[in-house]
Each structure stands twice: as C-alpha cells, then as structure tokens.
Design a protein around this motif. Structure first.
Motif, PDB file in Angstrom:
ATOM      1  N   LEU A  27       0.855  -1.183   0.000  1.00 18.14           N
ATOM      2  CA  LEU A  27       0.000   0.000   0.000  1.00 18.14           C
ATOM      3  C   LEU A  27       0.892   1.235   0.000  1.00 18.14           C
ATOM      4  CD1 LEU A  27      -2.563  -0.951   2.819  1.00 18.14           C
ATOM      5  CD2 LEU A  27      -2.749  -1.362   0.365  1.00 18.14           C
ATOM      6  N   ASP A  28       0.448   2.284  -0.669  1.00 17.35           N
ATOM      7  CA  ASP A  28       1.125   3.576  -0.497  1.00 17.35           C
ATOM      8  C   ASP A  28       0.097   4.694  -0.588  1.00 17.35           C
ATOM      9  OD1 ASP A  28       0.845   4.581  -3.240  1.00 17.35           O
ATOM     10  OD2 ASP A  28       2.209   2.925  -3.746  1.00 17.35           O
ATOM     11  N   GLU A  29       0.553   5.898  -0.215  1.00 14.30           N
ATOM     12  CA  GLU A  29      -0.388   7.004  -0.056  1.00 14.30           C
ATOM     13  C   GLU A  29      -1.089   7.359  -1.366  1.00 14.30           C
ATOM     14  OE1 GLU A  29       1.043  10.340   2.178  1.00 14.30           O
ATOM     15  OE2 GLU A  29      -0.699  11.562   1.639  1.00 14.30           O
ATOM     16  N   THR A  30      -0.358   7.309  -2.459  1.00 11.77           N
ATOM     17  CA  THR A  30      -0.954   7.654  -3.757  1.00 11.77           C
ATOM     18  C   THR A  30      -2.103   6.705  -4.078  1.00 11.77           C
ATOM     19  OG1 THR A  30       1.336   8.013  -4.387  1.00 11.77           O
ATOM     20  CG2 THR A  30      -0.331   8.264  -6.117  1.00 11.77           C
ATOM     21  N   LEU A  31      -1.829   5.420  -3.836  1.00 15.21           N
ATOM     22  CA  LEU A  31      -2.846   4.403  -4.110  1.00 15.21           C
ATOM     23  C   LEU A  31      -4.065   4.626  -3.218  1.00 15.21           C
ATOM     24  CD1 LEU A  31      -3.763   1.666  -5.350  1.00 15.21           C
ATOM     25  CD2 LEU A  31      -2.580   0.551  -3.452  1.00 15.21           C
TER      26      LEU A  31
ATOM     27  N   PRO B 295      -5.565 -10.230  -1.657  1.00 14.39           N
ATOM     28  CA  PRO B 295      -5.464  -9.763  -3.043  1.00 14.39           C
ATOM     29  C   PRO B 295      -4.029  -9.887  -3.524  1.00 14.39           C
ATOM     30  CG  PRO B 295      -6.293  -8.023  -1.578  1.00 14.39           C
ATOM     31  CD  PRO B 295      -5.970  -9.193  -0.720  1.00 14.39           C
ATOM     32  N   MET B 296      -3.862 -10.158  -4.817  1.00 13.32           N
ATOM     33  CA  MET B 296      -2.506 -10.346  -5.319  1.00 13.32           C
ATOM     34  C   MET B 296      -1.796  -9.013  -5.473  1.00 13.32           C
ATOM     35  SD  MET B 296      -3.108 -13.592  -7.767  1.00 13.32           S
ATOM     36  CE  MET B 296      -4.844 -13.905  -7.857  1.00 13.32           C
ATOM     37  N   ASN B 297      -2.458  -8.045  -6.067  1.00 13.64           N
ATOM     38  CA  ASN B 297      -1.911  -6.689  -5.995  1.00 13.64           C
ATOM     39  C   ASN B 297      -3.048  -5.706  -6.101  1.00 13.64           C
ATOM     40  OD1 ASN B 297      -2.222  -5.767  -8.872  1.00 13.64           O
ATOM     41  ND2 ASN B 297      -1.008  -7.637  -9.152  1.00 13.64           N
ATOM     42  N   LEU B 298      -2.805  -4.526  -5.578  1.00  9.46           N
ATOM     43  CA  LEU B 298      -3.872  -3.544  -5.495  1.00  9.46           C
ATOM     44  C   LEU B 298      -3.610  -2.422  -6.473  1.00  9.46           C
ATOM     45  CD1 LEU B 298      -4.249  -3.451  -1.656  1.00  9.46           C
ATOM     46  CD2 LEU B 298      -6.067  -3.984  -3.274  1.00  9.46           C
ATOM     47  N   THR B 299      -4.574  -2.120  -7.268  1.00  8.26           N
ATOM     48  CA  THR B 299      -4.481  -0.940  -8.120  1.00  8.26           C
ATOM     49  C   THR B 299      -5.784  -0.197  -7.943  1.00  8.26           C
ATOM     50  OG1 THR B 299      -5.370  -2.252  -9.919  1.00  8.26           O
ATOM     51  CG2 THR B 299      -2.980  -1.954  -9.880  1.00  8.26           C
TER      52      THR B 299
ATOM     53  N   GLY C 223     -17.380 -12.236  -9.588  1.00  3.75           N
ATOM     54  CA  GLY C 223     -16.045 -12.758  -9.315  1.00  3.75           C
ATOM     55  C   GLY C 223     -15.763 -13.923 -10.235  1.00  3.75           C
ATOM     56  N   GLY C 224     -14.535 -13.928 -10.744  1.00  6.11           N
ATOM     57  CA  GLY C 224     -14.149 -15.005 -11.649  1.00  6.11           C
ATOM     58  C   GLY C 224     -12.770 -15.486 -11.274  1.00  6.11           C
ATOM     59  N   PRO C 225     -12.091 -16.162 -12.213  1.00  2.39           N
ATOM     60  CA  PRO C 225     -10.750 -16.656 -11.933  1.00  2.39           C
ATOM     61  C   PRO C 225      -9.857 -15.504 -11.468  1.00  2.39           C
ATOM     62  CG  PRO C 225     -11.550 -17.480 -14.025  1.00  2.39           C
ATOM     63  CD  PRO C 225     -12.553 -16.488 -13.550  1.00  2.39           C
ATOM     64  N   GLU C 226      -9.074 -15.749 -10.432  1.00  2.00           N
ATOM     65  CA  GLU C 226      -8.100 -14.781  -9.930  1.00  2.00           C
ATOM     66  C   GLU C 226      -8.722 -13.622  -9.154  1.00  2.00           C
ATOM     67  OE1 GLU C 226      -4.362 -15.230 -11.819  1.00  2.00           O
ATOM     68  OE2 GLU C 226      -5.497 -16.961 -11.075  1.00  2.00           O
ATOM     69  N   THR C 227     -10.009 -13.607  -8.978  1.00  5.12           N
ATOM     70  CA  THR C 227     -10.595 -12.532  -8.177  1.00  5.12           C
ATOM     71  C   THR C 227     -10.294 -12.793  -6.703  1.00  5.12           C
ATOM     72  OG1 THR C 227     -12.396 -12.298  -9.767  1.00  5.12           O
ATOM     73  CG2 THR C 227     -12.744 -11.341  -7.580  1.00  5.12           C
ATOM     74  N   ARG C 228      -9.969 -11.721  -5.990  1.00  2.00           N
ATOM     75  CA  ARG C 228      -9.751 -11.822  -4.546  1.00  2.00           C
ATOM     76  C   ARG C 228     -10.622 -10.771  -3.851  1.00  2.00           C
ATOM     77  NH1 ARG C 228      -8.041 -15.621  -6.173  1.00  2.00           N
ATOM     78  NH2 ARG C 228      -5.980 -16.576  -6.078  1.00  2.00           N
ATOM     79  N   VAL C 229     -11.292 -11.196  -2.803  1.00  6.95           N
ATOM     80  CA  VAL C 229     -12.190 -10.282  -2.092  1.00  6.95           C
ATOM     81  C   VAL C 229     -11.753 -10.180  -0.634  1.00  6.95           C
ATOM     82  CG1 VAL C 229     -14.588  -9.769  -1.491  1.00  6.95           C
ATOM     83  CG2 VAL C 229     -14.076 -11.063  -3.583  1.00  6.95           C
ATOM     84  N   THR C 230     -11.676  -8.960  -0.141  1.00  9.90           N
ATOM     85  CA  THR C 230     -11.472  -8.752   1.299  1.00  9.90           C
ATOM     86  C   THR C 230     -12.596  -7.828   1.759  1.00  9.90           C
ATOM     87  OG1 THR C 230      -9.073  -8.875   1.006  1.00  9.90           O
ATOM     88  CG2 THR C 230      -9.876  -7.980   3.097  1.00  9.90           C
ATOM     89  N   GLY C 231     -13.585  -8.385   2.397  1.00  3.10           N
ATOM     90  CA  GLY C 231     -14.760  -7.587   2.756  1.00  3.10           C
ATOM     91  C   GLY C 231     -14.945  -7.483   4.257  1.00  3.10           C
TER      92      GLY C 231
END
Ligand SMILES: Nc1ncnc2c1ncn2[C@@H]1O[C@H](COP(=O)(O)OP(=O)(O)OP(=O)(O)O)[C@@H](O)[C@H]1O
Ligand SMILES: [Mg+2]
Lengths: 268, 429
Positions: free
Chosen positions: B16-20, B68-72, B197-205
């Motif tokens: 994580l970073d501030e810009t994101l 999650p694998m990476n966050l954008t 959600g499909g292949p490779e989807t990651r959820v953090t709820g």
C-alpha cells in the motif's frame, strides 16, 4: 405343486427364490445368515414366515430387496424375471416392496414429498398435484392416519404404530406385485392391528403376492395366509397351513429344532 | 545435528502507499477525512502479523491464498455487468449496488419515510464494534476498501422493508466495506449479497453493525461468488442492551472462502442468533468462524450451522463462545452439523468455549457424518435412484435450518441450493 408351477419363470409365480444364501461381513470373515432358501409365491397367494428371534427373517427380507451390505448367492425372481442383479430401486420399480421392521426416519423430508417421489418412481411418471392429493387423502383415511401427517417429516418422531401404518399406506399407494412385510404387526395395539390387517387385505388381490413375517397368530387370523413357513437358523424347516401356526403357539419352536436336526443329520 | 527450522515464508502481501490509497478513496466516493483514516489503517496493516496457522482460526486455511494479489486503483464502471444483476428483494426499503472503483449506487423506496435511513461514511470507525475482526484483513479493508457504504437507521425507525446490498466482486481486487448503525428501539433488516467474481478474483470484505439498545436487527450475508474467486469476509456486530440480533449466512460460491462472523453481546439482556448454511462441492474450500462474546449479564446466544461437502470439497468450522467474568446468567448454545457426500469430502468442526464465570448455561454439539446408508436403502426400496435419494436427504438435512431464514433470504439461498441439489439428483455432484 405341478412342475410348471415350480418353474420360477412361470408368470403364474409372482415371486420365487432358488438356493438363496445370504452372507454378512463378520470381521475378516463372512457369516452365513440365510443358508439355502427355496420359495415360490404364486400370484394371489399370501405366505407367512414365522421363526425365532435372530433366525434371519429380516436379513432374508432385506437381502431380497437388495440391501447393499449383504452378499447374496442364488436366484431371485419377480414376475418371471431374474432381479438378483438389479439395484434396490429397480426391484422397487418392478413391483417389489419391503415394509420395514424398523422404518428409518428421514428428518427434513416431508411425508408428502417422499410419497410423491416414490409414486412417480413406481409409476414412471410425475403425478399431477391434485390427483396425488386425492389419492393421498383416500389412503390416509383408509389407514386412519391424521392428514396432518403429510407435512410431518418422514418417520421422524413417529410412534411405533404410526410408522407401521405409514408402511402399509405406502403399500396401498405403490400397489406392489410382491410385498415383504417384516413384522408389520409388532408393537400395534388391537385397533391398529385391525387397521393394518385391513390395509394389507385391501392391497392384496389375485395379481399380487406377499410374504408376511410375524411372531403372532393374531395378524394371521386377519390376513388368512395360504401357506405358512417356519424359518429357523437360516432355513425353511417346515411348510404347511394355519394348523402349523396353532402348533407353534402350543409347542414353541423346540420340537422343530429337533426335527430340523434330524433332517439335517439324515441329509449328510 | 538437526538443522534449525527454516524461517517461515511470509506470504506475499499487497503493498500500500499514499498515492494508491488517495486514488482508492476518491474512486469509492470516500469523503475528505477518508484518507487520514486509511493512512492510519495502513500503519496497522503493515504492523499486523500474518495470522498464525497454529491457531485454530487459521489451521485449515492459508491466509495468503485469500489476500489480493496486488492492489491498483480501479476506476470507472466495470465492463458488461448486466448479466450479474441479481433481482432486487421484493419490497426493499433500499437497493444498493457496490462496484469496486465506483461510488455506491443507491435506490431508495418511495415507501421509506423521511429521516429513517441516512447514508453515512463507510470508512468512519467511531461507533463501530469493539470486537475486531482478524487484524490483517480488517486493517487491509479499512485502508484499501474500494467500494462501500455506511447506513444509519434512526432511533425508533421501522424500515418498511429490507436494505438490499448487492456487492459485486467485479474487480480482481474487490474490497467492499459496509457499516450499519442502528439507533435505539428500531427495526431493520440488511441483506448483503456477494456476487460475481471469476478466476483470480480476490475479495477482502468487512461489515460492521452496531445495534442500539432495544433494537431488532436481522442481517443476512449470502456469498455466491463465481468459480475461481477466493476471499475473506468478516462481520462484526455489537448488540446493545436488550437488542435482538439475527445473523444468517450462506457460503456457497468461490473456490476458497473464509467467513468470520463475530457478535458482541455488549448490552445487558441482548440476544443473538446465528444461523448458517454452506454447501460446497468440486474442489471448494469453505471456512467459517463464529464468535459469540458475552460481555454483559443476562445475554443469550445461539448458533446453528449446517454444512454439506460433496466431491473433493472441504468445509471447516471453528466456533468460539466466550463468556467474560462479569457476564453472569448467560445462556449460550452452539450446534454444528456436517454431512459428507463422498469419501473424499472433508469437514472439520472445532468448538471452543472460554467461560470465565460459573453462572452460565452453555452447551455445544458437533457432528460429522456421511449420509446414512439405511436412509438411502429405505428410499431406494421405494424406487428412488441413488442421486434422488441423496438429494432428498441433503435437502432434509438443511431444511430445519433453512426454515429459520427470513423468506427473502431463503429464496436467495434456494436459488443456489436448488441447482446444487438438482446436480446431486442427476449424479453430477
Ligand atoms: N450386518 C450384520 N452383521 C452381523 N450380523 C448380522 C448382520 N445382519 C444380521 N446379523 C445377524 O444375523 C442374525 C439374524 O438377524 P435378523 O435380524 O435377520 O433376525 P430376525 O429373524 O429378523 O430376528 P427378529 O425376530 O428378532 O427380528 C442375527 O444373529 C443378527 O445379529
Ligand atoms: Mg427381524
């Protein structure tokens, strides 16, 4: 009996078994519970099977229905066809029926849903809801079961007598060709016994047959079997009529034990 | 001499970073104070330990596979979503769609009296439950949530229908956040449906619910993710004095899915019931945790969780009942029953009781069993094929738990359970 009638493929015979042996797993070994049974039930006949506790009557009945935990040798015939290689549900669809000594509960499944599924399976077609309701109401009335039972879960919390009545209600609905009734009279009060016997008689006719397993004369007075068998240690040791029942009431099974031993001795 | 144990591989955590975080806040419609809170949560996230696999809570599930694998910063509308729109609950007071990267889409019913329901920030933590969810996932969600809504129900309000929230796992990293604050002596129902959600989807709820004194809240969370989706959902609920809370959950979809439901019985005389159903098949791995924590006197809690595992699937359950020392005269009951439909299916059940005073009545039971062969033989003797018999038994097993679900929720659960039972009937499950 004529030779033709001894032929299990003869369509006059609704049921027959030949040289039937039933084995259960007993540790690493096998235990033989039914030890060579030959039986022929002609269309329209009612047979009674009496025998001491533990002699293998329920094992015989369950094995004939195809219970998966038994290994069976010999032939089983229904309506002139071999059925011993068939799954239990296939035997049921061809008209074999087993009234259980101890019917199991299936929690969460309503009597109505279960009966509808069974009826559809037996008839090979879905039953329209209204026709089904009507048939159901009639059968419930015949068996003196409160209609509220249709929304109860199958055998769940049923009294012993209620379970037995529901078994015969199923016999009435499914119209089997051949019924195995395993101690359907046990645990019934006098009124219930009458209702159950009447139900069995109503379900019986010239085209079907039954084998009624019992310990008591009372139900036989109602049902009037054509043939009575005595079953001991996995074998039919005597076949006759109602006079055999009277003899058993008076003398118990011991005298037959002796005779069976003599018969066995003479065979070897 | 034995080698020293290799250092435990730290699972990859998305950075994580501030810009994101600023971009996420802007896209999700998080208001100005949002970034400060996110940055504070980022510090907690980075300090949080990876959950220990030694602890019961994570014994059966690898947390790394849920992150999650990476966050954008996803922005803008997802592609074609028309096919994913589940029907709205009949008579809903509000229907809300949450898409990652978009502000919430809110449709309020005309029947909703003014002032009963207001939209507030999802990010705010003031007034949210004391009981924390698993720190790593909680902090990640708080820092990086990319879709969410906060709802406040006014004192004394009786909502004319449920609040229906459709949470779409439409981005590779979906981080939904819900907050419901119910005032005093109010009545509300929240139906949370986790879709897509499909292949490779990651959820953090994460969902946080606060129930004011004397209020009655029914909350349903139904997870029907698509194949290939992994995720972690947590619910924290805090019940005030004499509050009455029903939480129902259904865990059905996805590949590897963990759900944690924690309820604090914080106010004297509060009651909580958790009712759950899961049906997993194929290679699915479902993991459910529940906690009932009794903090006040005369509180009562019940849990009824039923799990069905078919084929290679695995269902695991850990359930904690914790009764604090000041919480006298409490009642707690927990039941977990598991039905296995194949030799290769697995279920685990670990009940945990932590009772710190003697004036309580507490009991629990767990069973794990295959379908009873005598039931199947009975049904077969009436002409039912194997698959048909099994599907009847499974339907029956779930029935008395399903019967406790509110109608709309039951319909939602049945939309998923029905086809699975049909597959069992046809012998393909
Ligand atoms: N699966 C099994 N494994 C081991 N033994 C079995 C099994 N099934 C039946 N038996 C044994 O076979 C014998 C016959 O049992 P069965 O239930 O057929 O008797 P029954 O004649 O119906 O008796 P009752 O009149 O008491 O109903 C008993 O000794 C029983 O313990
Ligand atoms: Mg018996």
């Amino acid at each position: 009996m004529s030779d033709a009638l001894l032929n299990p493929a003869n369509p006059a015979n609704v049921f027959a078994c030949r040289n039937l042996h039933v084995f259960v797993k007993d540790g690493d070994q096998e235990k033989e519970i039914v030890r060579g049974v030959d039986l022929t039930v002609q269309r329209g006949q009612k047979h009674a099977l009496m025998g001491p506790n533990g002699s293998g009557k329920s094992t015989l009945a369950a094995a004939l229905m195809g219970h998966p935990s038994y290994r069976v040798e010999g032939e089983i015939w229904l309506n002139g066809e071999r059925v011993d290689a068939l799954e239990p549900h296939e035997r049921a669809r061809r008209g074999m029926f087993l009234s259980f000594q101890y019917p199991v509960a299936v929690p969460g499944v309503t009597v109505a849903n279960f009966l509808r599924a069974s009826l559809a399976a037996r008839r090979g077609t879905e039953i329209p809801v209204r026709a089904f309701r009507q048939e159901l109401n009639e059968a419930f009335a015949t068996m003196g079961i409160d209609p509220s039972f249709i929304t109860r879960y199958l055998n769940d919390g049923f009294s012993g007598g209620e379970k037995k009545k529901l078994e015969i209600l199923q016999m009435l609905l499914l119209k089997p060709a051949f019924s195995l009734l395993d101690e359907t009279d046990s645990g019934l009060d006098i009124d219930a016994l009458k209702v159950v016997s009447d139900g069995i008689n109503q379900a019986s006719g010239p085209d079907n047959g039954l084998l009624l397993v019992t310990h008591y004369q009372r139900i036989l007075n109602h049902v009037q079997p054509d043939v009575v068998h005595v079953f001991m240690s996995g074998r039919l040791v005597r076949t006759g009529g109602m006079e055999l029942v009277t003899a058993l009431e008076e003398r118990g099974y011991d005298w037959l034990t002796d005779e069976a031993a003599v018969a066995e001795g003479s065979r070897t | 001499m034995a080698e020293t144990t290799a250092p435990a591989m730290a699972p990859a955590r998305p950075a994580l970073d501030e810009t994101l975080l600023a971009a996420l806040a802007a896209a999700a419609g998080d208001e100005s104070g949002g970034l400060t809170r996110r940055l504070a949560a980022q510090v907690r996230y980075e300090a949080a330990e990876t959950p220990s696999r030694v602890r019961h809570l994570w014994r059966f599930t690898d947390p790394a596979r849920l992150l999650p694998m990476n966050l954008t910063a996803v922005t803008g509308a997802p592609g074609d979503v028309s096919h994913t729109l589940a029907p709205s609950v009949a008579g809903a007071a509000a229907t809300i769609d949450l898409w990652p990267g978009l502000p919430p889409v809110v449709a309020l019913s005309d029947d909703l009296p003014a002032g009963q329901l207001t939209v507030v920030s999802a990010g705010e933590t003031a007034g949210s439950p004391a009981l924390a969810a698993d720190e790593l996932f909680a902090a990640l969600n708080e820092a990086a949530w990319n879709t969410g809504i906060g709802l406040a129900v006014a004192d004394g309000a009786r909502l004319p229908g449920p609040i229906h929230v459709r949470v779409h796992a439409s981005a590779a990293a979906s981080l939904p956040r819900l907050r419901l604050v119910v005032g005093r002596n109010a009545e509300a129902m929240l139906v949370e449906q986790h879709l897509d959600g499909g292949p490779e989807t990651r959820v953090t709820g994460h969902t946080a619910i606060t129930v004011g004194d004397g209020s009655r809240v029914r909350h349903a969370i139904v997870q029907v993710w698509g194949q290939g989706t992994n995720g972690h959902l947590s619910v924290s609920t805090k019940a005030g004095a004499d509050a009455d809370v029903l939480t129902v959950f259904g865990v059905f979809g996805g590949d590897e899915a963990k759900l944690e439901v924690r309820t604090d019985l914080a106010g004297k005389g509060s009651r909580s019931e958790i009712v759950g159903v899961t049906l997993v098949t194929g290679k699915q791995h479902g993991d459910v945790h529940t906690t009932h924590r009794h903090l006040a006197e005369h509180t009562s809690s019940r849990i009824d969780f039923k799990a069905v595992a078919a084929e290679h699937a695995r269902s695991t359950y850990t359930g904690l009942i914790r009764i604090e020392d000041q919480a006298h005269h409490c009642e707690a009951y927990q039941e977990n029953r598991n039905l296995l439909l194949s030799d290769r299916a697995r279920a685990d059940a670990i009940p945990e009781l932590e009772i710190h005073n003697q004036e309580v009545s507490c009991s629990h039971g767990a069973t794990i069993a295959p379908v009873d062969p005598e039931q199947l033989f009975y049904l077969a003797s009436r002409g039912l094929e194997h698959g048909e018999a099994v599907s009847l038994v499974v339907g029956g097993f779930l029935e008395n738990t399903m019967a406790k679900l509110p109608d709309d929720v039951r319909t939602m659960a049945e939309a998923f359970v029905g086809p699975r039972l049909a597959a069992i009937r046809e012998g393909s499950a």
